[in-house]
Design a protein around this motif. Structure first.
Motif, short mmCIF file in Angstrom:
data_model
loop_
_atom_site.label_atom_id
_atom_site.label_comp_id
_atom_site.label_asym_id
_atom_site.label_seq_id
_atom_site.Cartn_x
_atom_site.Cartn_y
_atom_site.Cartn_z
N THR A 26 35.76 36.49 46.12
CA THR A 26 36.42 36.31 44.83
C THR A 26 35.87 35.07 44.14
OG1 THR A 26 38.21 34.99 45.78
CG2 THR A 26 38.54 37.39 45.71
N GLN A 47 38.42 44.18 43.85
CA GLN A 47 39.23 44.31 42.64
C GLN A 47 39.72 45.75 42.51
OE1 GLN A 47 40.01 41.50 41.15
NE2 GLN A 47 38.63 40.50 42.61
N ALA A 52 39.77 45.07 36.25
CA ALA A 52 40.06 43.85 37.02
C ALA A 52 38.77 43.15 37.44
CB ALA A 52 40.90 44.20 38.24
N GLU A 56 37.55 39.35 36.72
CA GLU A 56 37.15 38.44 37.80
C GLU A 56 35.77 37.84 37.50
OE1 GLU A 56 38.03 36.61 41.61
OE2 GLU A 56 39.16 37.50 39.96
#
Length: 324
Positions: A26, A47, A52, A56
């Motif tokens: 991440t 994700q 998403a 990110e």
């Protein structure tokens, strides 16, 4: 500083990669890897949706102005994955380098290359690496038997697999599996690779988004503290040895065993929630390689990268002195 075709091609300071890791790759970790001068990969399928993932990527850009990429792993799943949508999110977000892994990446490589995205494909066999080269990838990451995750079914360690791949390929080779030290980087360069990929070493970093118990366990473990699971089902994986991995192996060895017999123990959601997030070290499956035996402390990504490069430079210099 160690300059190679890898650092020149991908615009990073050091020939070190943090490849995609489910539940770990991440923005917190990958931005720190990037700031340290290495090349890190956000893990797309960590994700829950392509949208998403786009968020990110944007979040990671807010945390670093250095190069980073995205890993897209293509594997059979119970629930269909909208790979084309994840791919589109990567391209539309302006990512310039992608790490592919798993099944044949031909469709994705063609789309990425058409968009001007460089591709590193992770392979566990020389023939797969050669095939990836014919598809037009820019580099290959070759995974030796020591690695965490899925090392394949042929059990070829890096000392043989890396130079075998280098001999057959015309593109840069990244050595993966069992790397965590400067001596490992120096050895990989001697074998013909132009960078190393490290996973377990970066899990034991201050910035890794996992419970402190996980990091401490990696430091406490030695090189014997991994286990091969799923071998009976033709999908061998190397994980950290714990009560769950032992039970999976026991059930798998029963006559007539099928994957469904271990599915609830092997659940990725269980491992991420109970182990990586909550720190219950014997309550789920979690990935770790034999490099655990080389990791002696939890450190920042900057300390890890700079220390490995400095040690490798000293070793290379010492070897050069032997010629005198």
């Amino acid at each position: 500083m160690i300059s190679t075709t890898f650092t020149e091609l991908f615009g990073v300071d050091h020939p070190i990669v943090c490849g995609g890791m489910t539940g770990v790759g991440t923005a917190e970790l990958i931005s720190a890897v990037a700031d340290a001068g290495a090349l890190g990969f956000l893990t797309a399928l960590t994700q829950p949706t392509p949208e998403a993932l786009a968020r990110e990527i944007a979040r990671c850009r807010e945390m670093t102005d250095r190069p980073f990429g995205v890993n897209l792993t293509i594997l059979p799943t119970l629930k269909p994955v909208p790979y084309a949508e994840y791919r589109a999110a990567i391209i539309e977000s302006g990512i310039r380098v992608v790490e592919t892994a798993g099944s044949n990446p031909a469709e994705h490589v063609a789309a990425f290359k058409a968009a001007g995205v460089k591709v590193i494909h992770k392979a566990v066999a020389v023939r797969h690496a050669v095939k990836a080269q014919t598809l037009g990838v820019d580099a290959v990451s070759i995974d030796g038997f020591e690695c965490a995750g899925h090392p394949g079914e042929e059990d070829i360690p890096g000392l043989v697999l890396i130079p075998a791949a280098v001999r057959r390929l015309d593109i840069p080779v990244v050595a993966s599996g069992g790397f965590a030290t400067g001596s490992g980087l120096a050895a990989a360069l001697a074998l013909g690779a132009c960078a190393v990929n490290m996973g377990t070493r970066f899990v034991a970093s201050a910035e890794a988004p996992v419970h402190q118990n996980v990091k401490d366990q990696i430091v406490a473990n030695d090189e014997r503290a991994t286990q091969l699971v799923f071998r009976e089902f033709g999908n061998t994986g190397r994980v950290a040895r714990n009560a769950i991995s032992e039970e999976i192996v026991a059930r798998s060895r029963r006559p007539g065993a099928v994957f469904e017999d271990v599915a609830e123990l092997a659940s990725g959601v269980r491992g991420r929630t109970r182990v990586l997030e909550q720190g219950h070290m014997d309550d789920g499956l979690w990935w770790a390689g034999q490099a655990q035996g080389l990791i002696e402390s939890v450190a920042t990504c900057d300390e890890i990268v700079s220390g490995i490069v400095a040690d490798a430079e000293k070793i290379i210099g010492r070897l050069a002195d032997l010629r005198g």
